[in-house]
Scaffold this motif. Structure first.
Motif, PDB file in Angstrom:
ATOM      1  N   PRO A 167       3.668   9.417  -3.394  1.00 20.43           N
ATOM      2  CA  PRO A 167       3.755   8.579  -2.321  1.00 20.43           C
ATOM      3  C   PRO A 167       4.956   8.834  -1.130  1.00 20.43           C
ATOM      4  CG  PRO A 167       4.410   7.114  -4.174  1.00 20.43           C
ATOM      5  CD  PRO A 167       3.904   8.638  -4.743  1.00 20.43           C
ATOM      6  N   THR A 168       4.698   8.819  -0.158  1.00 24.84           N
ATOM      7  CA  THR A 168       5.880   8.989   0.639  1.00 24.84           C
ATOM      8  C   THR A 168       5.896   7.964   1.865  1.00 24.84           C
ATOM      9  OG1 THR A 168       4.270  10.150   2.399  1.00 24.84           O
ATOM     10  CG2 THR A 168       5.574  11.677   0.800  1.00 24.84           C
ATOM     11  N   LYS A 169       5.082   6.871   1.825  1.00 25.62           N
ATOM     12  CA  LYS A 169       5.421   6.062   2.597  1.00 25.62           C
ATOM     13  C   LYS A 169       4.701   4.913   2.083  1.00 25.62           C
ATOM     14  CE  LYS A 169       4.427   8.719   6.945  1.00 25.62           C
ATOM     15  NZ  LYS A 169       5.839   8.530   7.329  1.00 25.62           N
ATOM     16  N   ILE A 170       5.037   3.451   2.781  1.00 21.60           N
ATOM     17  CA  ILE A 170       4.722   2.337   1.812  1.00 21.60           C
ATOM     18  C   ILE A 170       4.619   1.355   3.169  1.00 21.60           C
ATOM     19  CG2 ILE A 170       7.019   1.207   1.797  1.00 21.60           C
ATOM     20  CD1 ILE A 170       6.238  -0.070  -0.923  1.00 21.60           C
ATOM     21  N   SER A 171       3.577   0.591   3.016  1.00 25.26           N
ATOM     22  CA  SER A 171       3.393  -0.683   3.967  1.00 25.26           C
ATOM     23  C   SER A 171       3.478  -1.880   2.811  1.00 25.26           C
ATOM     24  CB  SER A 171       1.942  -0.776   4.516  1.00 25.26           C
ATOM     25  OG  SER A 171       2.153   0.190   5.549  1.00 25.26           O
ATOM     26  N   LEU A 172       4.271  -2.939   3.533  1.00 22.54           N
ATOM     27  CA  LEU A 172       4.211  -4.285   2.896  1.00 22.54           C
ATOM     28  C   LEU A 172       3.735  -5.445   3.634  1.00 22.54           C
ATOM     29  CD1 LEU A 172       8.082  -3.792   2.128  1.00 22.54           C
ATOM     30  CD2 LEU A 172       6.062  -3.342   0.477  1.00 22.54           C
ATOM     31  N   ILE A 217       0.945  -1.108  -0.094  1.00 24.83           N
ATOM     32  CA  ILE A 217      -0.114  -0.177  -0.053  1.00 24.83           C
ATOM     33  C   ILE A 217       0.716   1.253  -0.089  1.00 24.83           C
ATOM     34  CG2 ILE A 217      -1.900   1.272   1.115  1.00 24.83           C
ATOM     35  CD1 ILE A 217      -2.855  -1.312   2.411  1.00 24.83           C
ATOM     36  N   LEU A 218       0.825   2.136  -0.943  1.00 30.36           N
ATOM     37  CA  LEU A 218       1.384   3.337  -1.118  1.00 30.36           C
ATOM     38  C   LEU A 218       0.502   4.642  -0.443  1.00 30.36           C
ATOM     39  CD1 LEU A 218       3.270   3.168  -4.587  1.00 30.36           C
ATOM     40  CD2 LEU A 218       4.472   2.894  -2.541  1.00 30.36           C
ATOM     41  N   SER A 219       1.104   5.494   0.269  1.00 32.98           N
ATOM     42  CA  SER A 219       0.085   6.526   0.772  1.00 32.98           C
ATOM     43  C   SER A 219       0.928   7.736   0.813  1.00 32.98           C
ATOM     44  CB  SER A 219      -0.421   6.337   2.051  1.00 32.98           C
ATOM     45  OG  SER A 219       0.720   6.370   2.890  1.00 32.98           O
ATOM     46  N   ASP A 220       0.450   8.967   0.837  1.00 34.83           N
ATOM     47  CA  ASP A 220       1.193  10.098   1.297  1.00 34.83           C
ATOM     48  C   ASP A 220       0.832  10.226   2.818  1.00 34.83           C
ATOM     49  OD1 ASP A 220      -1.527  10.897   1.785  1.00 34.83           O
ATOM     50  OD2 ASP A 220      -1.753  12.340   0.045  1.00 34.83           O
ATOM     51  N   ASP A 221       1.044  11.325   3.293  1.00 37.61           N
ATOM     52  CA  ASP A 221       0.927  11.565   4.643  1.00 37.61           C
ATOM     53  C   ASP A 221      -0.443  11.562   5.240  1.00 37.61           C
ATOM     54  OD1 ASP A 221       3.798  11.565   4.818  1.00 37.61           O
ATOM     55  OD2 ASP A 221       3.843  13.687   5.006  1.00 37.61           O
ATOM     56  N   HIS A 222      -1.282  11.279   4.568  1.00 34.37           N
ATOM     57  CA  HIS A 222      -2.934  11.592   5.039  1.00 34.37           C
ATOM     58  C   HIS A 222      -3.521  10.463   4.309  1.00 34.37           C
ATOM     59  CE1 HIS A 222      -1.493  15.542   6.293  1.00 34.37           C
ATOM     60  NE2 HIS A 222      -1.269  15.676   4.769  1.00 34.37           N
ATOM     61  N   LYS A 223      -3.329   9.748   3.374  1.00 33.39           N
ATOM     62  CA  LYS A 223      -4.467   8.862   2.770  1.00 33.39           C
ATOM     63  C   LYS A 223      -3.656   7.688   1.978  1.00 33.39           C
ATOM     64  CE  LYS A 223      -5.634  12.023  -1.078  1.00 33.39           C
ATOM     65  NZ  LYS A 223      -4.549  12.624  -1.028  1.00 33.39           N
ATOM     66  N   TYR A 224      -4.438   6.712   1.669  1.00 33.83           N
ATOM     67  CA  TYR A 224      -4.070   5.748   0.786  1.00 33.83           C
ATOM     68  C   TYR A 224      -3.823   6.255  -0.748  1.00 33.83           C
ATOM     69  CZ  TYR A 224      -6.129   2.382  -2.692  1.00 33.83           C
ATOM     70  OH  TYR A 224      -6.408   1.611  -3.757  1.00 33.83           O
ATOM     71  N   LEU A 225      -2.965   5.801  -1.527  1.00 29.76           N
ATOM     72  CA  LEU A 225      -3.140   6.123  -3.178  1.00 29.76           C
ATOM     73  C   LEU A 225      -3.103   4.950  -3.852  1.00 29.76           C
ATOM     74  CD1 LEU A 225       0.007   8.840  -2.755  1.00 29.76           C
ATOM     75  CD2 LEU A 225      -2.343   9.130  -2.920  1.00 29.76           C
ATOM     76  N   ASN A 226      -2.169   4.033  -3.691  1.00 35.02           N
ATOM     77  CA  ASN A 226      -2.260   2.730  -4.607  1.00 35.02           C
ATOM     78  C   ASN A 226      -2.177   1.802  -3.669  1.00 35.02           C
ATOM     79  OD1 ASN A 226      -0.793   4.820  -6.584  1.00 35.02           O
ATOM     80  ND2 ASN A 226      -1.905   3.587  -7.722  1.00 35.02           N
ATOM     81  N   TYR A 227      -2.693   0.658  -4.217  1.00 37.12           N
ATOM     82  CA  TYR A 227      -2.691  -0.790  -3.802  1.00 37.12           C
ATOM     83  C   TYR A 227      -2.270  -1.814  -4.838  1.00 37.12           C
ATOM     84  CZ  TYR A 227      -3.859  -5.646  -2.080  1.00 37.12           C
ATOM     85  OH  TYR A 227      -3.868  -6.966  -1.837  1.00 37.12           O
ATOM     86  N   GLY A 228      -1.228  -2.652  -4.436  1.00 35.94           N
ATOM     87  CA  GLY A 228      -0.977  -3.719  -5.597  1.00 35.94           C
ATOM     88  C   GLY A 228      -0.720  -5.054  -4.901  1.00 35.94           C
ATOM     89  N   ASP A 229      -0.900  -6.098  -5.587  1.00 31.72           N
ATOM     90  CA  ASP A 229      -0.710  -7.425  -5.315  1.00 31.72           C
ATOM     91  C   ASP A 229      -0.204  -8.252  -6.488  1.00 31.72           C
ATOM     92  OD1 ASP A 229      -1.996  -9.828  -3.419  1.00 31.72           O
ATOM     93  OD2 ASP A 229      -2.510 -10.172  -5.506  1.00 31.72           O
ATOM     94  N   ILE A 230       0.800  -8.779  -5.833  1.00 28.01           N
ATOM     95  CA  ILE A 230       1.948  -9.515  -6.903  1.00 28.01           C
ATOM     96  C   ILE A 230       1.716 -11.105  -6.397  1.00 28.01           C
ATOM     97  CG2 ILE A 230       4.096 -10.091  -7.856  1.00 28.01           C
ATOM     98  CD1 ILE A 230       2.865  -6.648  -6.726  1.00 28.01           C
TER      99      ILE A 230
END
Length: 267
Positions: free
Chosen positions: A215-220, A129-142
């Motif tokens: 995006p400024t942040k990511i979760s994996l 999940i990619l986000s900026d400092d306030h909200k979700y931007l993109n989700y990806g699944d591989i």
């Protein structure tokens, strides 16, 4: 002068050897993983060692086993089911950022002779999940899937605006069951050109989707799963294992100039 040169070489070697590894912490508890879906079907990976994950195939007909690993913070935020999701690791704001996923124990774990009646599937993969400092931007699944007919890598990228063409993009890349002894998948987040690229076993596939913002942040997250594995399947008990690679020292694919690892170290 010789002493100065030798001292400089020693100092540079010291800094190279003390390079802080670029890591992502998969520290979510079994309960946190369990609560990430409303139907409570997720289980934590049976074995997690840093960024290495594995599970054994179990012979349980008409049953699915779904495993996941995540950070504690991301698991808690994911459980809230909100579009205000903010990633838990900062990423470089410019250039290209590479992430690799290595499936190193997967080949020939699927026996077509035991899969004539039902849709049996063995798979592993990762999502982000990619986000900026306030909200979700993109989700990806591989996901790397071994199915009845083919083995393929499925890639799905979703944006946060349904009115844009990049809301949902997907591709399936078929890969040989026999010629590949390991599968290495590269994801490239291109901050400058606002796109997401794909590299599979050194074959640069190009862009698959656009970024929905900056995006400024990511979760994996890492997943593993098996469905309808009959008790007589000869591969029961064998291990499926994979590694999520975020540090430049372990990344092996070819990348364009200007690409860094997740922490900004050049590849």
């Amino acid at each position: 002068m010789k002493k100065i040169i030798i001292g400089t070489i020693v100092l540079l070697t010291f800094f190279e050897n003390t390079h802080a590894a670029c890591t992502y912490k998969f520290d979510a508890s079994p309960t946190q993983i369990h609560n990430m879906t409303r139907n409570k079907t997720l289980k934590i990976f049976p074995k997690i060692i840093e960024q290495n994950f594995s599970f054994r195939l179990e012979g349980e007909d008409d049953k699915s086993n779904i495993y996941r690993a995540a950070s504690s913070k991301a698991a808690e935020e994911f459980s809230s089911h909100t579009y205000d999701f903010v990633g838990d690791k900062s990423i470089p704001l410019s250039g290209k950022i590479g992430i690799e996923f290595l499936v190193n124990d997967f080949v020939n774990k699927y026996d077509r002779a035991h899969s004539l009646e039902k849709l049996n599937m063995i798979g592993t993969g990762f999502s982000f999940i990619l986000s900026d400092d306030h909200k979700y931007l993109n989700y990806g699944d591989i996901s790397v899937n071994d199915e009845r007919v083919t083995r393929h890598i499925g890639v799905m990228i979703q944006g946060n605006n349904p009115n844009k063409s990049n809301f949902l993009m997907g591709e399936n890349y078929e890969i040989s069951k026999d010629s590949i002894k390991e599968i290495r998948f590269g994801l490239i987040i291109d901050q400058d050109n606002k796109k997401i690229d794909v590299n599979i076993n050194g074959d640069y596939k190009g862009s698959i989707a656009s970024l929905s913002g900056k995006p400024t942040k990511i979760s994996l997250f890492v997943d593993g799963y098996s469905t309808n594995i009959e008790p007589k399947n000869p591969f029961i008990g064998q291990t499926i294992s994979a590694e999520l690679i975020t540090d430049q020292s372990n990344m092996k694919l070819n990348y364009k100039v200007g690409t860094t690892d997740l922490c900004g170290s050049p590849l």
